[in-house]
Structures are given as C-alpha cells and as structure tokens.
Design a protein around this motif. Structure first.
Motif, short mmCIF file in Angstrom:
data_model
loop_
_atom_site.label_atom_id
_atom_site.label_comp_id
_atom_site.label_asym_id
_atom_site.label_seq_id
_atom_site.Cartn_x
_atom_site.Cartn_y
_atom_site.Cartn_z
N ILE A 183 0.84 -1.20 0.00
CA ILE A 183 0.00 0.00 0.00
C ILE A 183 0.88 1.26 0.00
O ILE A 183 0.63 2.21 -0.74
N ALA A 184 1.90 1.26 0.84
CA ALA A 184 2.78 2.43 0.93
C ALA A 184 3.49 2.69 -0.40
O ALA A 184 3.63 3.84 -0.82
N ASN A 195 5.06 4.11 5.43
CA ASN A 195 4.84 2.80 6.05
C ASN A 195 5.48 2.78 7.43
O ASN A 195 6.69 2.95 7.57
N ILE A 196 4.66 2.58 8.45
CA ILE A 196 5.16 2.57 9.82
C ILE A 196 4.79 1.24 10.47
O ILE A 196 3.62 0.95 10.71
N CYS A 197 5.82 0.44 10.72
CA CYS A 197 5.64 -0.81 11.46
C CYS A 197 6.09 -0.56 12.89
O CYS A 197 7.23 -0.11 13.12
N CYS A 198 5.23 -0.82 13.83
CA CYS A 198 5.53 -0.47 15.23
C CYS A 198 6.79 -1.18 15.72
O CYS A 198 7.66 -0.56 16.36
N GLY A 199 6.93 -2.46 15.42
CA GLY A 199 8.11 -3.20 15.85
C GLY A 199 9.38 -2.63 15.25
O GLY A 199 10.41 -2.47 15.93
N GLN A 200 9.32 -2.33 13.96
CA GLN A 200 10.50 -1.77 13.28
C GLN A 200 10.83 -0.39 13.82
O GLN A 200 12.00 -0.01 13.95
N PRO A 204 -5.57 -8.14 -2.35
CA PRO A 204 -5.16 -7.25 -3.44
C PRO A 204 -6.33 -6.63 -4.17
O PRO A 204 -6.28 -5.49 -4.59
N ASP A 205 -7.44 -7.40 -4.34
CA ASP A 205 -8.62 -6.84 -5.00
C ASP A 205 -9.26 -5.77 -4.16
O ASP A 205 -9.79 -4.79 -4.66
N TRP A 260 -9.06 0.89 -2.57
CA TRP A 260 -8.91 1.64 -1.34
C TRP A 260 -9.16 3.13 -1.50
O TRP A 260 -9.76 3.74 -0.64
N PRO A 261 -8.71 3.81 -2.62
CA PRO A 261 -8.94 5.25 -2.70
C PRO A 261 -10.41 5.61 -2.69
O PRO A 261 -10.77 6.72 -2.35
N ASN A 262 -11.30 4.69 -3.05
CA ASN A 262 -12.73 5.00 -3.12
C ASN A 262 -13.40 5.08 -1.76
O ASN A 262 -14.58 5.35 -1.67
#
Length: 409
Positions: A259-260, A267-272, A366-367, A372-374
C-alpha cells in the motif's frame, strides 16, 4: 448542507445551516426506484419502505392518499384521461417531500422522474436522490408479467398469478386486475419509457445502478439493498491514515509495504519503529533498549510517545501513513484515541478462525486494496478470514533475510 447552500444561495448562510440542521435528516434515505412497466418498482419500493421505515411516494399515493394543494387539479386531469403536466407532478412531489415525515424518515420515490423535464424540475426544487435504482428486463418478459399482474386495493401490494400468488385466501379474493394492462397499452408505455430512459440515465448516472429484474425477487431485493446502503465517494481531498490489525502471520507488514509503495504513503511498522529508535540511540531509544534486550513488552506509554512523535512528522502529515503492529488490544486502542491518533481506514487482516458455516469467503486482499482510494472519508473494515492452522503454518515456515530483513516463506 453544502449542496443546499449552493442551490439556494441564502443571504444569511449561518442561519440557513442552522435551520437545515433542525429540519433535515441527512442520514434518512432518499431513493428513486425507476424502471419500465411491470419491472417490479412497486414491490421494491414497498419493501424498502418497510426496511427503512421510510415514506413511499408514487402516483397512487399523491393522487388518492394525500391531501395536497394541487391534488384536485391533478385528479381532474386524470378523470378527463389527460396527461398530467410535468410541472404539476413536480409541485406535488415537492410539497409531499417537504412534509416532516419525509424529512425525518426519508422517502422512496417510485416511478419518478419519468422524463428529463421532470428530473430537471425536481433538481431545480432542490430534490436530489442519493440513490437511483433502475430496474430492467426484456420487453417480452415485461409484457408477459403485466398480463398476470394483480393489485391488492387494501394494501396496494402487487402480486402475480404465476410468480407471486398470495397464500391467504382473503387476499386472493380481493385482488383486482389493474387498468390499462392490455398488451397494446403496455407496449405503448414501454416505447415511451425507452425513449426517455437515456436522458434520465445521463442525469443520474453518478448515483444510479441498473439491476436486472428478470430474476427471483429475493435476488433483486438483496442487490437493491446492497446498493442503497452504500455511501458514495466524497470528492473532497483527505490525508489517508490507515490502520492494519490482525493476528501474527496474517500479512500486515507485507500489505502495508504494498500500500505504501502504490499510494506513496509512509509505512510505519511499530516493531520496526522501536528497533530504529534503539539503533539511533535517541532518548526514547535508550528507555526502550532494556525492554527489547530482555525480551519484555515495551510499556504502552513509551510506544505511544514514539508513535505520536513519528506520526507528527512532516512526511506523515502531508502524505498520510499506514500503521501496523499497534494497537494489539482494546486498552491500547483506547490509548491511541486519547492520543488523538485517529485513522480514517481500518483493515482487519484475518481472524483466528475460518469462515462460519454458510459464510462466503471474502475476495482476496489485493482486489480490496485496489479500491482503497474510493473509501473517501468513511471508515471501512475489511475482514480477512485466516484459520488458526494457516497462521501456525506461516509462522513455523517463516524465514528472515539477515541482510535485508525481508521475511520469506
């Protein structure tokens, strides 16, 4: 409200908006059910009225059930077998829809507008349906249906001698055959409908859905309900703030990265994020390091402070963000709200169970994300069913590249 302001252009916009909030219910249904003769408009409209507790407005209700200012004038045209002028229909509809019950409960407009002129008159009166259901079927099917059509004069429900015959003997006895149901009359009405249909379709194309009426009524009604319960996309710009939730192994990190990359959000992964804070030797990183080294959970207040700092950065504020790995429980979710971190899209990637009996599988992620923008400003929740066995299989076979940090199966 903005739509009403643009139409009426009041001298005092603030007072106009106050009155609008007092007199209007923006959540009430405003639906038009259109279609050729014998396509099932009455059945669909009455069913929607029962479902939403809305007011049905049709030719019959306007002429014979309502006491409006111009009802007698319209009846006079009807008695002389003359066509009722479009302006008169528009005035009757406007007066009826301005009543308190239609404002508060919503309305289902059956069979209107019939042509382009009526549609324009309704628009000039500030009447804009949110959803327009356009029923269709082959002419041969419609002509065959019209021959078996029967009307209950008491309830105005429509039945059919072949497809939908009532089981109650009392109802059967009082059914009557509607007027003007000869094949010639139906063909004449179909010809007029096909002549006017393209213009109406063009006017309402952004809020219109065509539904095939030549199928079981249950299927037609389910498709209608699915459509009228959707909210149309807002054209207003907004900053995407996406939250991914799901059990370990459900694919949160992978989908967040996709998505990012596709929509240019952060993209923000909390663990990372926790590992980066420790590696950069920041003040928060020094507080977090002992917990990571000992394998203990990092306290929520430290995680929230780190997240708040990162999500307040310029790239997140301008481009938007996708967050995965937090919150993990209800308490963390409540703390996230208190910190004013409010996502506008929620995606639940998997539950630790399979589909319930009789429950359909949801289409692949993926579908879903391609649309998602809608989502506009609405909060959408996507459930991806993932059986417990699949989660265990993924986690047990997961491998990590020590150089890139990429996870593989």
């Amino acid at each position: 409200m903005l739509e009403e302001l643009l139409i009426h252009k009041p001298d005092d916009p603030i007072e106009f908006m106050i009155n609008h909030l007092k007199q209007n219910n923006d959540d009430a249904p405003r639906i038009c059910v259109l279609g050729p003769p014998a396509s099932g408009k009455t059945t669909v409209a009455m069913w929607l009225c029962k479902h939403f507790n809305a007011i049905r407005v049709s030719q019959e209700t306007l002429l014979f059930k309502e006491v409006l200012m111009q009802t007698e004038e319209a009846k006079a045209y009807k008695e002389r077998n003359q066509k009722i002028p479009n302006a008169l229909w528009a005035n009757l509809i406007q007066e009826r829809l301005s009543n308190v019950d239609c404002i508060k409960q919503g309305w289902i407009l059956e069979g209107f507008p019939e042509n382009q002129e009526q549609a324009w008159m309704l628009q000039s009166s500030g009447i804009f349906p949110r959803h327009v259901v356009m029923l269709y079927a082959p002419d041969t099917v419609l002509i065959e249906r019209s021959g078996g059509k029967r009307l209950d004069p008491l309830t105005q429900e429509v039945f059919h001698t072949t497809f939908d015959w009532p089981s109650d003997p009392l109802v059967q006895q009082r059914l009557v055959k509607p007027e003007d149901l000869s094949e010639q009359e139906v063909s004449k009405k179909l010809l007029e409908y096909h002549r006017n249909f393209p213009e109406i379709f063009h006017i309402y194309q952004k809020v219109l859905k065509s539904i095939n009426a030549d199928q079981p009524s249950v299927d037609v009604l389910s498709q209608v309900l699915a459509f009228v319960q959707t909210r149309h996309r807002s054209a207003a710009p907004f900053t995407p703030r996406i939250l991914f939730l799901g059990p370990p192994g459900s694919g949160k990190s992978l989908q967040a990265a996709l998505i990012a990359q596709k929509y240019d959000v952060v993209n923000i992964c909390c663990g990372q994020l926790l590992k980066e804070a420790v590696a950069d030797n920041t003040k928060l990183g020094e507080l977090i390091k002992p917990y990571i080294d000992s394998g203990c959970p990092v306290p929520d207040n430290l995680v929230l402070k780190l997240l708040t700092e990162r999500l307040s950065a310029l790239d997140c504020l301008s481009n938007g963000w996708v967050l995965s790995g937090f919150p993990r429980d209800v308490e963390q979710g409540e703390q996230l709200q208190k910190a004013q971190i409010n996502p506008n899209s929620f995606c639940f990637l998997g539950e630790e169970r399979g589909p319930a009996p009789g429950e359909e599988e949801i289409e692949p992620w993926p579908d879903k994300c391609s649309r998602w923008p809608n989502c506009g400003r609405e909060k959408r929740v996507f459930f991806f069913h993932l059986p417990y066995e699949s989660i265990m299989e993924r986690l047990s076979q997961r491998r990590t590249d020590p150089v890139t940090g990429e996870r593989l199966l």
